[in-house]
Write an enzyme that holds these catalytic residues in place. Sequence first.
Site, mmCIF file in Angstrom:
data_model
loop_
_atom_site.group_PDB
_atom_site.id
_atom_site.type_symbol
_atom_site.label_atom_id
_atom_site.label_comp_id
_atom_site.label_asym_id
_atom_site.label_seq_id
_atom_site.Cartn_x
_atom_site.Cartn_y
_atom_site.Cartn_z
ATOM 1 C CG HIS A 1 -0.160 0.126 2.534
ATOM 2 N ND1 HIS A 1 0.587 -0.902 3.050
ATOM 3 C CD2 HIS A 1 -0.027 1.157 3.408
ATOM 4 C CE1 HIS A 1 1.147 -0.531 4.183
ATOM 5 N NE2 HIS A 1 0.805 0.728 4.421
ATOM 6 C CG ASP B 1 1.618 4.900 5.003
ATOM 7 O OD1 ASP B 1 1.245 3.714 5.127
ATOM 8 O OD2 ASP B 1 2.726 5.312 5.378
ATOM 9 C CG HIS C 1 5.029 0.967 3.048
ATOM 10 N ND1 HIS C 1 4.374 2.072 2.561
ATOM 11 C CD2 HIS C 1 4.550 0.783 4.307
ATOM 12 C CE1 HIS C 1 3.547 2.536 3.482
ATOM 13 N NE2 HIS C 1 3.626 1.769 4.549
ATOM 14 N NE ARG D 1 2.357 5.732 9.460
ATOM 15 C CZ ARG D 1 1.352 5.233 8.753
ATOM 16 N NH1 ARG D 1 1.400 4.000 8.302
ATOM 17 N NH2 ARG D 1 0.286 5.963 8.491
HETATM 18 C C1 SIN Z 1 3.015 0.900 7.848
HETATM 19 O O1 SIN Z 1 3.172 2.077 8.115
HETATM 20 O O2 SIN Z 1 2.322 0.532 6.918
HETATM 21 C C2 SIN Z 1 3.741 -0.111 8.705
HETATM 22 C C3 SIN Z 1 5.154 -0.219 8.266
HETATM 23 C C4 SIN Z 1 5.916 -1.178 9.133
HETATM 24 O O3 SIN Z 1 5.452 -1.510 10.223
HETATM 25 O O4 SIN Z 1 7.006 -1.587 8.721
#
Ligand code: SIN
Length: 299
Positions: free
Chosen positions: A104, A106, A253, A268
């Site tokens: 995806h 974000d 990612h 995050r």
């Molecule tokens: C995410 O922000 O999608 C999670 C990324 C991660 O935990 O590596």
Amino acid sequence: MAIEVTPLTPTLGAEIAGADLVQLDDDGFAEIFDAFVEHSVLFFRDQPALTEDQHFAFAERFGEVHVHPFERLGGRPSASGVKPGLLRIRTTAESTVAAGNRWHSDVSCDEEPPQASILQLHEIPPVGGDTLFASLYAAYEALSDRMKQYLDGLTARHSGEDAYRRLFKMSTVDPSVGWPEVDHPIVRRHADSGRPALYVDREFTHSINELPKEEARALLEFLFDHCERANFQCRFRWSANAIAIWDNRCVLHHAMWDYWPHERRGNRISIKGERPIGWRLGHDQVPADRQQSIVRLTA
Ligand code: SIN
């Protein structure tokens, strides 16, 4: 500050050494930002565990903090007491879903999706829990000229309903308000690099406005598979307190949940982005100083 930039692949990703993210002056930030635009994903090891304020201060160097729909519409901050904009990433043996365990970009369902996300992991499993990244520049550039013409001007519908309501079992506080849904160009022009990038992702993109449902579904399945090809990827093996910054405008990612029953945990913060602008084939030009992807697919 003179940082050392070590690319992970010719296409995307670089490890940065020599950066003090806590005491960053304007020149230091400019170096990091240049590397970010050049490599799309940056990784910093050997960092201290950032306090929430330090994490916010670093994120705010890039711009205003993005507040996730979970917080805007789902009532999460009042429930958790966490400062708006900070997302706790945490997967344990009891988790039934892990954030980001699908390719995806974000919150692409937002009208102004985040330009970048900055993740620091404080606790990592003994092995596993890598994050994979895929370049949407390389994916676009590797398409045939005929496919680029076909995609020109198309727009796709991105929706948060499936991910947030079905997968994460989250309801909006006001039941009459749904999770965000919005149309974005399928090929976008990156505001900082001037390069074209595909902008679809399996998590949020569900239809193409200009095509009948069946044609759109077939084309989207092709595009999802294409973007997720190993040819366009790099993979980050975390160390405790490492930090990753990725550019959601040109990178997908996938956070790999292969470490059950171990715990993986961190914070995050994402930074607001602009409303995506479509790439106009035949009008827009890649700036001469911007490298094109060199990934070649077998015909
Ligand atoms: C995410 O922000 O999608 C999670 C990324 C991660 O935990 O590596």
